[in-house]
Each structure stands twice: as C-alpha cells, then as structure tokens.
Design a protein around this motif. Structure first.
Motif, short mmCIF file in Angstrom:
data_model
loop_
_atom_site.label_atom_id
_atom_site.label_comp_id
_atom_site.label_asym_id
_atom_site.label_seq_id
_atom_site.Cartn_x
_atom_site.Cartn_y
_atom_site.Cartn_z
N ARG A 161 0.84 -1.20 0.00
CA ARG A 161 0.00 0.00 0.00
C ARG A 161 0.88 1.26 0.00
NH1 ARG A 161 -5.29 -1.11 1.12
NH2 ARG A 161 -5.69 -3.14 2.03
N PRO A 162 0.36 2.36 -0.54
CA PRO A 162 1.12 3.62 -0.47
C PRO A 162 1.48 3.95 0.98
CG PRO A 162 -0.69 3.83 -2.00
CD PRO A 162 -0.88 2.50 -1.31
N GLY A 163 2.71 4.37 1.17
CA GLY A 163 3.21 4.67 2.51
C GLY A 163 3.87 3.48 3.17
N SER A 164 3.71 2.27 2.59
CA SER A 164 4.29 1.06 3.18
C SER A 164 5.26 0.35 2.25
CB SER A 164 3.17 0.07 3.54
OG SER A 164 2.31 0.62 4.49
N LEU A 165 5.29 0.74 1.00
CA LEU A 165 6.11 0.03 0.00
C LEU A 165 7.60 0.17 0.31
CD1 LEU A 165 6.15 -1.51 -2.75
CD2 LEU A 165 6.50 0.74 -3.81
N MET A 166 8.29 -0.95 0.25
CA MET A 166 9.75 -0.97 0.26
C MET A 166 10.15 -1.63 -1.06
SD MET A 166 12.32 -2.40 3.11
CE MET A 166 14.06 -2.18 2.96
N PRO A 167 10.34 -0.84 -2.10
CA PRO A 167 10.57 -1.42 -3.42
C PRO A 167 11.84 -2.27 -3.45
CG PRO A 167 10.92 0.95 -3.48
CD PRO A 167 10.41 0.62 -2.11
N HIS A 168 11.72 -3.41 -4.12
CA HIS A 168 12.84 -4.35 -4.14
C HIS A 168 12.71 -5.30 -5.33
CE1 HIS A 168 9.58 -6.46 -2.12
NE2 HIS A 168 10.13 -7.59 -2.55
N CYS A 169 13.81 -5.93 -5.66
CA CYS A 169 13.88 -6.98 -6.67
C CYS A 169 14.29 -8.25 -5.94
CB CYS A 169 14.89 -6.60 -7.75
SG CYS A 169 15.11 -7.86 -9.02
#
Length: 173
Positions: A121-129
């Motif tokens: 959710r917006p505000g919680s994303l920790m973008p990763h591969c």
C-alpha cells in the motif's frame, strides 16, 4: 486469485540480476529463477492483490502502466525481509516518479479488488527486486550475492499484471 503488478527491468539490468540468480543456484541457494513452477523475470512489484476477475483491473490500470517505461529503479542495497518467507532482495532507491506511479496504480486498483497486501500500500512500500525466497543460510546467500557490485543501474522496461504463483503474464502495459 492472487495477482501482482510488476515492473520488468531493462535488458542490461535483467541480465545482471539473472547472473546473481545463477550464482545463487550454483552455490546451493535456490534463487527466484529456480522456484518450482515459476516463470519469474527480474522485477519490482508495485502491488499484490486478490481479486476474482482481473480483466476489469487490467482495463482500468492500462493507462497508468503505459507511463511506467523508463522509471528509474536503481538496485542499490542487498537485504533480507524478516518473515516466514525470508526473501533476499536488492533494494530500490525510490524516486519521486516511482512513488507517483505506485500511488496511481493503487488509486486505480484498490476500488476493484478484494484485498491489497499491506506491504504494498502507499506509505508502506519498500521497493525491491527479489533474489531468493525461503533463504535458510543467509550468510551463504550474502557471501554469493555480495560478489556482484551494486548499485545496478536499472529502469522499468515494461509493466505487467502477473498471476501468483508462477508469474504467468495476464496483461501487458
């Protein structure tokens, strides 16, 4: 059924992540590429959600995903999430454009789906591969992946809705 909205990496970054996957597999740490039944490609997920009919979501999200190409996704750190799945990942430095795309995806998707996973959710994303799941020996996995230099310069080449598990592409940008 469970789906994800994924940003696929440009060719150069895709090859670099696949080299890390291959090294992990060769070193006895099963990578995302070798997961049973998976057709995974190096990617960064913007959303994971549950819905009955993904066709409506695909129709609504198409114009938003069409803006994804070229979004900067610098893969700049190596880490693990502390969870039952114990995934190993390359962390993305989020740009304003990535965060704007993420918010637009959720504004389009959330009214149409049953549930969005809280971590996306917006505000919680920790973008990763993701490099590997269910990593039993984190020290060994780190030793292997640390042989590859970061940051890896990466950009979104395309965006897709995929079925989970497996990675079967449901819709294109």
């Amino acid at each position: 059924m469970l789906y994800a909205i994924e940003l696929f990496l440009d060719d150069r970054a895709d090859r670099q992540v696949r080299r890390i996957w291959a090294a992990l597999d060769a070193g006895g740490v099963p990578s995302l590429a070798s997961a049973a039944g998976a057709d995974s490609r190096p990617h960064v997920s913007l959303s994971v959600f549950d819905c009955e009919d993904v066709r409506e979501v695909a129709a609504q999200i198409g114009p938003v995903l069409a803006t994804a190409s070229g979004v900067s996704l610098p893969l700049a750190s190596l880490g693990f999430f502390v969870s039952d799945e114990s995934p190993m990942f390359l962390g993305v430095i989020p740009s304003p454009r990535l965060l704007e795309l993420h918010r637009a995806v959720h504004e389009a998707v959330e009214p149409l789906v049953e549930e969005v996973w809280p971590y996306y959710r917006p505000g919680s994303l920790m973008p990763h591969c993701t490099l590997a799941m269910r990593v039993a020996d984190r020290a060994r996995a780190h030793e292997i992946a640390a042989r590859f230099p970061v940051p890896i310069t990466a950009h979104a080449a395309s965006a897709r809705i995929v079925a989970i598990p497996g990675g079967r592409i449901v819709s294109a940008e």
